[in-house]
Scaffold this motif. Structure first.
Motif, short mmCIF file in Angstrom:
data_model
loop_
_atom_site.label_atom_id
_atom_site.label_comp_id
_atom_site.label_asym_id
_atom_site.label_seq_id
_atom_site.Cartn_x
_atom_site.Cartn_y
_atom_site.Cartn_z
N PHE A 1 3.71 -12.57 -74.34
CA PHE A 1 2.39 -11.97 -74.48
C PHE A 1 1.32 -13.05 -74.60
O PHE A 1 0.27 -12.97 -73.94
CB PHE A 1 2.37 -11.07 -75.72
N MET A 2 1.58 -14.08 -75.41
CA MET A 2 0.60 -15.16 -75.57
C MET A 2 0.40 -15.93 -74.28
O MET A 2 -0.71 -16.34 -73.95
CB MET A 2 1.03 -16.09 -76.71
N LYS A 3 1.47 -16.13 -73.52
CA LYS A 3 1.35 -16.82 -72.23
C LYS A 3 0.50 -15.99 -71.27
O LYS A 3 -0.38 -16.53 -70.58
CB LYS A 3 2.74 -17.05 -71.63
N ALA A 4 0.72 -14.68 -71.24
CA ALA A 4 -0.06 -13.80 -70.37
C ALA A 4 -1.53 -13.79 -70.77
O ALA A 4 -2.42 -13.85 -69.91
CB ALA A 4 0.50 -12.38 -70.40
N VAL A 5 -1.81 -13.74 -72.07
CA VAL A 5 -3.20 -13.74 -72.54
C VAL A 5 -3.87 -15.07 -72.19
O VAL A 5 -5.02 -15.09 -71.74
CB VAL A 5 -3.25 -13.48 -74.06
N SER A 6 -3.16 -16.17 -72.38
CA SER A 6 -3.73 -17.49 -72.08
C SER A 6 -4.06 -17.61 -70.60
O SER A 6 -5.16 -18.06 -70.23
CB SER A 6 -2.76 -18.59 -72.49
N TRP A 7 -3.12 -17.23 -69.73
CA TRP A 7 -3.37 -17.32 -68.30
C TRP A 7 -4.49 -16.37 -67.87
O TRP A 7 -5.32 -16.72 -67.01
CB TRP A 7 -2.10 -17.01 -67.51
N ALA B 1 -7.06 -15.45 -69.68
CA ALA B 1 -8.32 -16.06 -70.12
C ALA B 1 -8.74 -17.17 -69.16
O ALA B 1 -9.92 -17.26 -68.79
CB ALA B 1 -8.18 -16.59 -71.54
N VAL B 2 -7.81 -18.01 -68.75
CA VAL B 2 -8.12 -19.09 -67.81
C VAL B 2 -8.61 -18.52 -66.48
O VAL B 2 -9.61 -18.99 -65.92
CB VAL B 2 -6.89 -20.00 -67.60
N ILE B 3 -7.94 -17.51 -65.98
CA ILE B 3 -8.33 -16.91 -64.70
C ILE B 3 -9.71 -16.27 -64.80
O ILE B 3 -10.55 -16.43 -63.91
CB ILE B 3 -7.26 -15.89 -64.23
N ILE B 4 -9.96 -15.55 -65.90
CA ILE B 4 -11.26 -14.90 -66.08
C ILE B 4 -12.38 -15.94 -66.15
O ILE B 4 -13.44 -15.78 -65.54
CB ILE B 4 -11.25 -14.00 -67.33
#
Length: 44
Positions: free
Chosen positions: A21-27, A29-32
């Motif tokens: 979940f944290m990896k998905a949220v981090s990626w 955020a970077v993409i956004i």
């Protein structure tokens, strides 16, 4: 009903889920942020 003893439960699955979940949220955020920067540069 069994007595609860702190620290005895196997939480490996929960830890893997949280890490994913944290990896998905981090990626996300970077993409956004990258998309927002791209939009700002295109609209100049």
């Amino acid at each position: 009903m069994a007595d609860h003893k702190h620290g005895e439960m196997d939480i490996e699955v929960q830890q893997k889920t949280f890490d994913g979940f944290m990896k998905a949220v981090s990626w996300s955020a970077v993409i956004i942020i990258c998309v927002l920067i791209f939009i700002a540069l295109v609209n100049g």
